[in-house]
Design an enzyme around this catalytic site. Sequence first.
Site, PDB file in Angstrom:
ATOM      1  N   GLY A 148     -61.054 -30.054  24.575  1.00  0.00           N
ATOM      2  CA  GLY A 148     -61.579 -31.041  25.504  1.00  0.00           C
ATOM      3  C   GLY A 148     -62.173 -32.252  24.816  1.00  0.00           C
ATOM      4  O   GLY A 148     -63.059 -32.913  25.360  1.00  0.00           O
ATOM      5  N   GLY A 149     -61.683 -32.558  23.622  1.00  0.00           N
ATOM      6  CA  GLY A 149     -62.133 -33.759  22.927  1.00  0.00           C
ATOM      7  C   GLY A 149     -61.671 -35.010  23.645  1.00  0.00           C
ATOM      8  O   GLY A 149     -60.860 -34.961  24.575  1.00  0.00           O
ATOM      9  N   HIS A 204     -37.844 -28.495  13.868  1.00  0.00           N
ATOM     10  CA  HIS A 204     -36.739 -28.807  14.782  1.00  0.00           C
ATOM     11  C   HIS A 204     -35.821 -29.887  14.218  1.00  0.00           C
ATOM     12  O   HIS A 204     -34.690 -30.044  14.685  1.00  0.00           O
ATOM     13  CB  HIS A 204     -37.286 -29.220  16.158  1.00  0.00           C
ATOM     14  N   HIS A 234     -51.615 -46.992   9.852  1.00  0.00           N
ATOM     15  CA  HIS A 234     -50.243 -47.443  10.045  1.00  0.00           C
ATOM     16  C   HIS A 234     -50.161 -48.934   9.674  1.00  0.00           C
ATOM     17  O   HIS A 234     -50.435 -49.804  10.512  1.00  0.00           O
ATOM     18  CB  HIS A 234     -49.799 -47.255  11.492  1.00  0.00           C
ATOM     19  N   HIS A 282     -52.487 -40.246   5.862  1.00  0.00           N
ATOM     20  CA  HIS A 282     -53.352 -39.383   6.675  1.00  0.00           C
ATOM     21  C   HIS A 282     -54.327 -38.656   5.761  1.00  0.00           C
ATOM     22  O   HIS A 282     -53.956 -38.168   4.690  1.00  0.00           O
ATOM     23  CB  HIS A 282     -52.492 -38.356   7.430  1.00  0.00           C
ATOM     24  N   VAL A 306     -60.688 -34.009   6.597  1.00  0.00           N
ATOM     25  CA  VAL A 306     -61.571 -32.979   6.058  1.00  0.00           C
ATOM     26  C   VAL A 306     -62.355 -32.414   7.231  1.00  0.00           C
ATOM     27  O   VAL A 306     -62.828 -33.167   8.088  1.00  0.00           O
ATOM     28  CB  VAL A 306     -62.518 -33.521   4.971  1.00  0.00           C
TER      29      VAL A 306
END
Length: 298
Positions: free
Chosen positions: A256-257, A173, A94, A104, A107
Site C-alpha cells: 500500500g505504498g 519471458h 533515465h 538503478h 539499499v
Amino acid sequence: MDVQAVHDYFGALQQRAVAALEALDGAPFRTDAWERAEGGGGITRVIEEGRVFERGGVSLSRVQGRELPASASASRPQLAGRDYDAMGVSLVLHPRNPYCPTVHLNVRFFVAAKKGGEPVWWFGGGMDLTPYYGFEEDARHFHSVCRDALAPFGEEYYPRFKKWCDEYFFLRHRGEPRGIGGIFFDDFGERGFEHSFELVRSVGDHFLTAYAPIVEKRRSHPYGERERDFQAYRRGRYVEFNLVYDRGTLFGLQSGGRTESVLMSLPPRVAWRYDWKPELGSPEERLYTDFLKPRDWV
C-alpha cells in the site's frame, strides 16, 4: 541492532545523491513527502526534463504494517503475516541521451516480528547498469567499482553478488538480461548486524563513483531519432521487468505504498514494436551480441 542508525544512513544517502545529481544535471529535484495510513511514509525526490536526466528519482521510504507482504516473505514463509518495519532508498535515472545508460540503485532493511523470539532482520540491495549502446570501458568501470565496494568484506562477495544480479535482472519471458548487471543481494545478514550494515553502506557510498563518470563521458555524444527510437524500444524491457518481476515494485504496491513513488522508476518515453530485430552489423545488434549476456567484466 540499531534500526534508527540504518534509517539515518538512508536519509543521508538520499541527500548526498540528490545534491550530486543536481550538480551533474544543473536542474533541481522536486521534493514530495508522503504518509501512509497504516504507518510510515517517505520522501520522493524527482527530476523531470532536466538537462541530462529525462526522468530520475531518489526515493526514501519507511513503512510499518501488521502483515508482511508476500513479495518480502517469499524466501521466509515462516514470517508471512507478521508485523514488519521496512525502509530503504531506491534510485533510478533515465538520461535523455541514448548513449548514457539507465542506472538503478537500491539499499533496504527489513525487521519482522517472530512469534516467541527475537525479531528477524535482513538487508538487501545492489546497483545495476542498463545501457542502450554498449561501451566496454563503461562496463569495466562500473563493475570495477562494484567489486571495490565489496572487496573489504571478502573476495567471495563480488563474484557471488554479480552472479545473483545476472540471474535476478533477467526477463525470463524474453530470454534476455535487462542490462549488463552489477551486484545484487537479498535476505542478507551474514556475520551479524554491524558487518552487514557496513557492507550495505559501502554499496551506497560507491554508487556515484560507479555511475557519474560514465554520464560525464557520454552526455554530449551526438544522437538522432534512430538512437532515441532504439532507446524507447529497450526501455520497454525495463518496464516489463519492473512490473512483472521486481520485488521492490511488488512490495511497494502490495504494502500500500504511494503508487506515484513506487512507479517513479518507469521511463517517460517508451515504445513496443512487434517482433522487431536489429540490422545485422549495426550498433543496436552489438548491444545484443556483446553486452546482453553475462560476462566477466573485471
